[in-house]
Design a protein around this motif. Structure first.
Motif, PDB file in Angstrom:
ATOM      1  N   SER A  16      93.000 -49.951 -49.314  1.00  0.00           N
ATOM      2  CA  SER A  16      92.254 -49.725 -50.554  1.00  0.00           C
ATOM      3  C   SER A  16      93.182 -49.124 -51.605  1.00  0.00           C
ATOM      4  O   SER A  16      94.300 -48.697 -51.314  1.00  0.00           O
ATOM      5  CB  SER A  16      91.085 -48.784 -50.298  1.00  0.00           C
ATOM      6  N   LEU A  17      92.696 -49.084 -52.846  1.00  0.00           N
ATOM      7  CA  LEU A  17      93.528 -48.594 -53.948  1.00  0.00           C
ATOM      8  C   LEU A  17      93.960 -47.144 -53.720  1.00  0.00           C
ATOM      9  O   LEU A  17      95.097 -46.772 -54.004  1.00  0.00           O
ATOM     10  CB  LEU A  17      92.751 -48.728 -55.254  1.00  0.00           C
ATOM     11  N   VAL A  18      93.064 -46.306 -53.173  1.00  0.00           N
ATOM     12  CA  VAL A  18      93.412 -44.901 -52.937  1.00  0.00           C
ATOM     13  C   VAL A  18      94.587 -44.813 -51.977  1.00  0.00           C
ATOM     14  O   VAL A  18      95.536 -44.054 -52.193  1.00  0.00           O
ATOM     15  CB  VAL A  18      92.205 -44.153 -52.333  1.00  0.00           C
ATOM     16  N   ILE A  19      94.547 -45.626 -50.923  1.00  0.00           N
ATOM     17  CA  ILE A  19      95.623 -45.606 -49.934  1.00  0.00           C
ATOM     18  C   ILE A  19      96.914 -46.077 -50.586  1.00  0.00           C
ATOM     19  O   ILE A  19      97.977 -45.477 -50.410  1.00  0.00           O
ATOM     20  CB  ILE A  19      95.252 -46.493 -48.729  1.00  0.00           C
ATOM     21  N   ARG A  20      96.823 -47.150 -51.376  1.00  0.00           N
ATOM     22  CA  ARG A  20      98.038 -47.702 -52.005  1.00  0.00           C
ATOM     23  C   ARG A  20      98.646 -46.700 -52.975  1.00  0.00           C
ATOM     24  O   ARG A  20      99.862 -46.539 -53.031  1.00  0.00           O
ATOM     25  CB  ARG A  20      97.698 -48.997 -52.719  1.00  0.00           C
ATOM     26  N   LEU A  21      97.778 -46.020 -53.735  1.00  0.00           N
ATOM     27  CA  LEU A  21      98.305 -45.030 -54.686  1.00  0.00           C
ATOM     28  C   LEU A  21      98.968 -43.880 -53.951  1.00  0.00           C
ATOM     29  O   LEU A  21     100.053 -43.428 -54.323  1.00  0.00           O
ATOM     30  CB  LEU A  21      97.188 -44.501 -55.574  1.00  0.00           C
ATOM     31  N   GLN A  22      98.321 -43.400 -52.868  1.00  0.00           N
ATOM     32  CA  GLN A  22      98.943 -42.324 -52.085  1.00  0.00           C
ATOM     33  C   GLN A  22     100.299 -42.774 -51.564  1.00  0.00           C
ATOM     34  O   GLN A  22     101.290 -42.053 -51.646  1.00  0.00           O
ATOM     35  CB  GLN A  22      98.049 -41.942 -50.908  1.00  0.00           C
TER      36      GLN A  22
ATOM     37  N   PHE B 285      96.509 -33.676 -51.718  1.00  0.00           N
ATOM     38  CA  PHE B 285      95.441 -34.634 -51.981  1.00  0.00           C
ATOM     39  C   PHE B 285      95.013 -35.318 -50.686  1.00  0.00           C
ATOM     40  O   PHE B 285      93.834 -35.502 -50.418  1.00  0.00           O
ATOM     41  CB  PHE B 285      95.903 -35.675 -53.003  1.00  0.00           C
ATOM     42  N   HIS B 286      96.028 -35.693 -49.892  1.00  0.00           N
ATOM     43  CA  HIS B 286      95.740 -36.408 -48.649  1.00  0.00           C
ATOM     44  C   HIS B 286      94.866 -35.557 -47.734  1.00  0.00           C
ATOM     45  O   HIS B 286      93.916 -36.064 -47.134  1.00  0.00           O
ATOM     46  CB  HIS B 286      97.049 -36.776 -47.962  1.00  0.00           C
ATOM     47  N   VAL B 287      95.180 -34.261 -47.640  1.00  0.00           N
ATOM     48  CA  VAL B 287      94.390 -33.389 -46.766  1.00  0.00           C
ATOM     49  C   VAL B 287      92.947 -33.329 -47.264  1.00  0.00           C
ATOM     50  O   VAL B 287      91.997 -33.479 -46.481  1.00  0.00           O
ATOM     51  CB  VAL B 287      95.027 -31.988 -46.707  1.00  0.00           C
ATOM     52  N   PHE B 288      92.789 -33.164 -48.589  1.00  0.00           N
ATOM     53  CA  PHE B 288      91.423 -33.134 -49.136  1.00  0.00           C
ATOM     54  C   PHE B 288      90.716 -34.467 -48.903  1.00  0.00           C
ATOM     55  O   PHE B 288      89.532 -34.509 -48.602  1.00  0.00           O
ATOM     56  CB  PHE B 288      91.470 -32.807 -50.631  1.00  0.00           C
ATOM     57  N   TRP B 289      91.480 -35.531 -49.062  1.00  0.00           N
ATOM     58  CA  TRP B 289      90.912 -36.874 -48.889  1.00  0.00           C
ATOM     59  C   TRP B 289      90.421 -37.070 -47.464  1.00  0.00           C
ATOM     60  O   TRP B 289      89.345 -37.616 -47.210  1.00  0.00           O
ATOM     61  CB  TRP B 289      91.991 -37.881 -49.257  1.00  0.00           C
ATOM     62  N   ILE B 290      91.224 -36.597 -46.518  1.00  0.00           N
ATOM     63  CA  ILE B 290      90.828 -36.704 -45.108  1.00  0.00           C
ATOM     64  C   ILE B 290      89.541 -35.944 -44.870  1.00  0.00           C
ATOM     65  O   ILE B 290      88.602 -36.421 -44.232  1.00  0.00           O
ATOM     66  CB  ILE B 290      91.938 -36.136 -44.192  1.00  0.00           C
TER      67      ILE B 290
END
Lengths: 394, 368
Positions: free
Chosen positions: B101-107, B162-167
């Motif tokens: 997804s776009l979120v994953i690609r941006l990360q 961001f990744h931690v919050f996203w998880i």
């Protein structure tokens, strides 16, 4: 500079040819010491500056005659104001007869002293100001003005403050104790090629000072004499400060920024800048670690990762344990890196082999497409960079 | 065909009758229009046909007409090629699914660019005795490098946070994280892959959403970022930490930072780049992480269990599977009625699935 040198050489040729034109030397006329030694000079002359002829006889030039150096004297009594003696008349590189051919003159001309002298500064030191005039001796002679154990006095005739500070340093104290291994002025600043610290070629410039200090402080036998850890220079070179200073950063600390220069003292001396009590002030200078507290002195700054692999007993005690800990951490990482990479490459090789079996005819194409261009690109990049570096160095 | 034109060609210079020229231009214009129409309608014009037209034409207009005809034919051909390419691309699109997804690609984009910049500005410091160091010293890049390294480090830290919050807070993040947790199956998968490599088995392990290589990459980055950011913060705020921990903390931090950096760089440049781009199936570049799209073909080979799961959840359109009837069987589609799209796969689908992929997919997708 060249033009000036040529002009000076021409100027000196003139009196010499004049002397040759008069074959009768000054031997039969009044002797030099009639005026320069005798308190009652003969009639018609006046008393000249006193010359210690016995000391002159003992000097390296003792076998020479006065007029060998004082070439302006062609007749006695001579004129009142004579031009100063030019050592370069004999001590020059292309002099095939007599005096030792020394490059020192060229080095002197490039130095701060020589440049001032060429520019005509009357206060600029000439050869005789450091080496002495009638009492020139080899530097190994204890009575020489440029002997290690008295050199600070000679330089201190002009550089009074620096010499006074130097006398407080641990370097000077070792000299006083009679260690010829301890450094004097010329060991750091150079002998004839003395340059200002702002010049990058100078041995005490920011770019060179670490190398200059390292000549002694990396020397294991010399450091053993004084009980100093020779691995500290290596530790500095590996450190953040060391790498930044190697890369030419203007903000980082070199040896002298923390330890001081003329009045450098060991950490055990309470007056030293690196004594634990003074460390917060030294590290916390404006532009460095502002806000440094006593925590900065809790442990040694120069601990080399490889310290314990050297054949010295340094560092000692807690520092040695700590150096071992760092070494273990590094070895653990090396083991981890090699084992992980080895397994990765092995697994990749299996995968490639599996694909080779399935790719068959396409395999050669893959090798050609992947390995050859990649290899050529990497090789070219590395080669270009190397050539570039070589050009920059030369 | 040129006999008709030649004598007129010769007299062309001395004539100069305006009316005649006008007539010729008119004829040429008419011809051009006619040919253009022909080209438009039939897309191609027979060579003999074209020559006949040209021969009939007046000499003055011939070259121009030849040129015009040639251009029209060329344009038509180009247009045809372009539309064919577009059609092919659309067809390929139809057989792709969006795996990232776009979120994953941006990360991934921020992570990758910051890490590459960190490597570029950090490795010369580690290898300061080699010619890397000489280049940096010669170009006096060190101050720029220090700034860039900190900027990139800030970006990396931001992405990590961001990744931690996203998880923790995003459903997508949590489900991906759960998929990334190592399981016993990953170890048996390593063994299974090795067995295939050595010819002891013919079937590759049926990987799910993430295979063990991808899980390894993820956890390597996870551990790497924790270590690198931790030691990096220690060294960035050196005064604060030295006041509390003493100079030894800096030595340890420096050794760990520099050694872990080398390990991470090598793992990235050798291992990750091999699996992402340099292996024969993906060379020279794999766009999956940039576009997010992965073809059904690749999914069947690399993530069959994930594909089966996606089909079960009805995320894969029917058209995407048309070329793979064995997978279409897992997805009853319209024949099974509206519940087929998001319902459980039909039991005969499991039977129809071939050994390759289907069985493992079936094992995972049927919950009973």
């Amino acid at each position: 500079l060249g033009a000036v040198a040529v002009a000076a050489a021409l100027a000196q040729l003139l009196p010499r040819s004049a002397a040759r034109a008069q074959p009768e030397p000054i031997q039969i006329r009044p002797r030099c010491y009639d005026c320069h030694l005798n308190p009652n000079p003969p009639a018609g002359t006046e008393r000249g500056p006193y010359v210690d002829f016995s000391r002159f006889k003992r000097s390296t030039h003792g076998g020479h005659r006065c007029e060998s150096c004082h070439r302006a004297v062609v007749d006695l009594p001579h004129a009142r104001d004579l031009p100063p003696v030019e050592c370069r008349d004999c001590h020059r590189l292309d002099n095939t007869a007599g005096a030792p051919e020394l490059p020192s003159y060229r080095e002197y001309e490039r130095s701060v002293h020589g440049r001032l002298a060429v520019a005509g500064d009357p206060k600029a030191p000439r050869c005789q100001d450091c080496h002495g005039d009638h009492d020139i001796l080899r530097p190994t002679d204890p009575e020489s003005h440029v002997n290690r154990f008295v050199l600070a006095e000679t330089c201190g005739k002009c550089h009074r403050e620096s010499a006074a500070r130097y006398r407080m340093s641990s370097h000077a104290k070792a000299i006083e104790k009679g260690y010829p291994e301890a450094p004097v002025c010329s060991d750091c600043h150079g002998e004839h090629l003395i340059l200002a610290p702002e010049e990058s070629e100078s041995s005490i410039s920011r770019a060179q000072i670490v190398t200059t200090c390292a000549t002694c402080h990396e020397d294991i036998t010399r450091m053993k004499l004084f009980g100093i850890d020779p691995t500290m220079v290596e530790a500095y070179r590996e450190s953040y400060h060391g790498v930044a200073s190697k890369f030419g950063s203007a903000a980082t600390a070199t040896c002298v920024d923390c330890h001081g220069h003329h009045d450098v003292l060991g950490p055990e001396d309470p007056k030293s800048t690196v004594h634990p009590a003074n460390v917060p002030a030294t590290c916390g200078r404006a532009g460095c670690h502002e806000g440094a507290g006593p925590g900065f002195a809790r442990g040694r700054v120069h601990v080399s990762v490889h310290a314990t692999t050297h054949t010295t007993d340094f560092p000692e005690g807690r520092d040695r344990t700590f150096a071992k800990v760092i070494r273990i951490v590094e070895l653990a990482f090396i083991a981890l890196t090699t084992s992980v990479l080895f397994s990765m490459i092995l697994y990749m090789a299996f995968d490639l082999f599996y694909r080779w079996v399935r790719l068959r005819g396409k395999w050669a194409r893959y090798v050609a497409v992947v390995t050859v261009p990649l290899g050529v690109t990497f090789w070219a990049v590395i080669r270009v960079a190397q050539v570039f570096v070589e050009k920059l160095r030369s | 065909m040129s006999e008709a034109g030649r004598p007129e060609d010769g007299s062309h210079g001395c004539e100069g009758d305006a009316a005649e020229r006008k007539l010729r231009e008119y004829v040429a214009e008419q011809l051009r229009r006619e040919i253009a129409e022909k080209v438009e309608t039939e897309l191609e014009i027979a060579e003999g046909d074209r020559h006949a037209i040209v021969t009939d034409a007046t000499a003055a207009g011939r070259e121009e007409i030849e040129y015009t005809v040639g251009r029209l034919v060329r344009d038509a051909r180009r247009k045809r090629l372009r539309s064919a390419r577009r059609r092919r691309k659309q067809a390929a699109r139809a057989e792709e699914i969006i795996r990232h997804s776009l979120v994953i690609r941006l990360q991934h984009g921020f992570l990758a660019s910051s890490v590459l910049l960190l490597i570029l500005t950090g490795i010369p410091i580690k290898f300061h005795e080699t010619w890397f160091g000489d280049v940096v010293a010669a170009l006096s890049l060190v101050d720029a490098m220090r700034v860039l390294h900190r900027v990139a480090a800030a970006v990396l830290t931001a992405v990590a946070l961001f990744h931690v919050f996203w998880i923790v807070f995003a459903r997508e993040g949590w489900s991906n994280f759960v998929e990334l947790l190592p399981r016993g199956r990953d170890f048996t998968d390593v063994w299974g892959a090795l067995k295939v490599f050595f010819g002891r088995s013919r079937r590759m392990p049926q990987y799910g959403r993430f295979n063990f290589v991808e899980k390894f990459d993820y956890w390597a980055v996870y551990w790497g970022v924790v270590i690198m950011v931790g030691t990096g913060l220690l060294m960035t705020f050196n005064t604060y930490f030295m006041n509390r921990l003493g100079p030894y903390s800096m030595h340890v931090a420096k050794v760990i930072h520099s050694d872990e950096a080398l390990l991470a760089s090598l793992a990235l440049l050798i291992w990750h780049f091999y699996w992402a781009h340099f292996n024969p199936a993906k060379f020279p570049i794999n766009m999956a992480m940039f576009t997010g799209r992965v073809s059904i073909e690749e999914m069947i080979h690399e993530h069959p269990a994930e594909l089966a799961e996606r089909i079960r959840r009805g995320e894969v359109p029917r058209e995407a599977l048309l070329k793979h009837p064995e997978w279409l069987a897992l997805h009853p589609g319209n024949e099974a009625g509206p519940e087929g799209r998001n319902g459980v796969a039909a039991p005969e689908g499991r039977g129809a699935a071939p050994e390759d992929g289907g069985a493992a997919a079936g094992r995972r997708e049927v919950p009973s």
